[in-house]
Write a protein that holds these residues in place. Structure first.
Motif, PDB file in Angstrom:
ATOM      1  N   ARG A 300       0.789  -1.232   0.000  1.00 25.87           N
ATOM      2  CA  ARG A 300       0.000   0.000   0.000  1.00 25.87           C
ATOM      3  C   ARG A 300       0.820   1.282   0.000  1.00 25.87           C
ATOM      4  NH1 ARG A 300      -2.655   0.349   6.089  1.00 25.87           N
ATOM      5  NH2 ARG A 300      -0.713   0.620   7.256  1.00 25.87           N
ATOM      6  N   ARG A 305      -3.275   3.235   3.661  1.00 25.59           N
ATOM      7  CA  ARG A 305      -4.468   3.167   2.832  1.00 25.59           C
ATOM      8  C   ARG A 305      -5.081   1.810   3.131  1.00 25.59           C
ATOM      9  NH1 ARG A 305      -2.805   3.409  -3.351  1.00 25.59           N
ATOM     10  NH2 ARG A 305      -2.010   5.448  -2.758  1.00 25.59           N
ATOM     11  N   GLY A 310      -6.153   2.080  -2.610  1.00 26.47           N
ATOM     12  CA  GLY A 310      -6.648   3.238  -1.870  1.00 26.47           C
ATOM     13  C   GLY A 310      -7.703   2.824  -0.859  1.00 26.47           C
ATOM     14  N   ASP A 311      -8.608   3.724  -0.556  1.00 29.29           N
ATOM     15  CA  ASP A 311      -9.633   3.448   0.450  1.00 29.29           C
ATOM     16  C   ASP A 311     -10.969   3.055  -0.153  1.00 29.29           C
ATOM     17  OD1 ASP A 311      -7.764   4.109   2.370  1.00 29.29           O
ATOM     18  OD2 ASP A 311      -8.434   6.194   2.532  1.00 29.29           O
TER      19      ASP A 311
END
Length: 437
Positions: A300, A305, A310-311
């Motif tokens: 990550r 994250r 990403g999220d």
């Protein structure tokens, strides 16, 4: 509405009956003292199927991602016995069975149909010894900011991850106790495989090292003929060609491989003495599997994250997870695995399958409280204190997407193997050609 608790003896008897039916083991051969992995030869697929069956039988919900410390303590016991399952079921009595909202339940599509990069992992036999081999790595063209190298032993693409001060773990509300606290670690630069090791490359390893004691093969991947998982072994030995992948699985990840079998490969691929695969002395060069810190950073990046990309919430276009359906019987070539070179679970550094497809062995001994120890913040931190359990990361095609979070931690005994468990290797920058430190 709450449900009355069953007497303990009834819970035990009913649980044994469910285990007997689900794992196809005669009831009279089962005992509450049986170890689920060592004695019953269950892997993550078996355990997932068993949990589903127990939920149906007792009308309860068993958490997939146990954030409650009590549940986590039960799940991480070593060894994990049927008596521990009884305790877990007892704790959940009255919770009612509910749909698994965090399993996105992908449609039953043929995996492996997405974008792929060229497959470079080698088959055949590596005939040149470490003493006569030229440079272990040769540079490759790459559009990524990190340089990429080809490892000569197995054709693996390796990404050069830069040194950095990285944040590991998580302090988010969904983080489990063993992911806390978020903490800084200084990591030196290292090389890490762009893909999980394939069946093709693992067969090259086996064909290159010559005749082996049967005990080595048993340690690494060979199963007892009575083990039901043997029908899902993706490689086979022939008198003419030696070890070969099953037709159609040549680019799939090597599965059903123990930590010992993964570590032996990691040593061979890096021109080290692979016969020291047990790494019992925690020698600096006793393993070329990634540490948990290296793995999480490579997955990550240097800042937190939730997932490699990403999220954003996982989707079938991003990774392979949550594919298993209850009571489905797989043949070897119908396992919903994806090619290692498919562009899924992609990390910021360009690594494939850093979320989903297969869990990946790490070098560390798993300790749920390790992040609370001073050693966790040392430079190049890793847990070298034996706990009888080695770490694994990344989630898989079997379990829900929540287990694919980059900070999610778990472990299992090093002799364990599973149909959703593979590995990738790291390499030392000291092995790069002198002109490219």
């Amino acid at each position: 509405m709450s449900f009355p608790a069953l007497p303990q003896i009834e819970i035990e008897q009913k649980l044994l009956a469910v285990v007997s039916e689900t794992l196809d083991i005669p009831l009279q051969k089962l005992s509450l003292d049986d170890r689920i992995i060592e004695d019953l030869r269950a892997d993550s697929l078996d355990l997932t199927e068993l949990m589903m069956s127990l939920e149906d039988a007792f009308q309860i919900t068993i958490p997939d991602d146990p954030s409650d410390p009590i549940h986590k303590e039960i799940f991480t016991r070593q060894p994990f016995r049927l008596s521990d399952l009884v305790e877990l079921v007892t704790l959940q009595m009255g919770t009612r069975a509910v749909p698994r909202a965090n399993w996105f339940r992908q449609p039953a599509t043929q995996p492996g149909m997405g974008q792929r990069v060229p497959f470079t992992q080698l088959d055949g036999i590596g005939k040149r010894s470490a003493l006569t081999e030229p440079d272990l790595f040769v540079p490759m063209d790459s559009t990524r900011p990190c340089t990429m190298w080809l490892r000569r032993t197995d054709g693996m693409r390796c990404i050069h991850i830069p040194a950095d001060t990285v944040l590991l773990g998580s302090d988010t509300p969904t983080a489990n106790p063993d992911e806390r606290p978020l903490h800084k670690v200084d990591l030196d630069s290292f090389l890490i495989d762009a893909e999980p090791v394939s069946t093709t490359a693992y067969c090259r390893f086996l064909n290159s090292i010559g005749q082996l004691p049967e005990s080595f093969l048993t340690d690494w991947f060979v199963l007892d003929p009575e083990d039901d998982r043997d029908e899902h072994m993706l490689i086979q030995h022939t008198s003419t060609y030696g070890w070969q992948p099953l037709l159609g699985t040549e680019t799939w990840p090597m599965i059903l491989v123990s930590w010992y079998g993964a570590n032996a490969y990691s040593l061979w691929a890096n021109n080290r003495l692979w016969s020291n695969y047990r790494d019992e002395a925690s020698d600096p060069e006793g393993s070329f599997l990634p540490t948990e810190a290296q793995w999480e950073y490579a997955a990550r990046g240097a800042t937190p994250r939730v997932y490699p990309w990403g999220d954003a919430a996982p989707t079938p276009e991003k990774l392979r997870a949550g594919l298993h359906r209850q009571k489905i019987n797989y043949e070897a070539q119908s396992l919903p695995l994806c090619p290692v070179n498919e562009a899924l679970g992609m990390s910021p550094f360009g690594l494939h399958h850093m979320a989903g497809n297969v869990w990946q062995w790490c070098r560390d001994w798993y300790n749920e409280s390790f992040y609370h120890h001073p050693e966790a913040t040392e430079p190049n931190a890793w847990n070298h204190q034996p706990t009888r359990v080695r770490s694994e990361r990344g989630g898989s095609w079997v379990g829900p997407n929540i287990l694919c979070r980059s900070s999610y931690r778990r472990g299992r005994p090093p002799i364990a193997r599973g149909r959703c468990l593979g590995f990738r290797c790291v390499s030392s920058v000291s092995d790069l050609p002198a002109a490219h430190p």
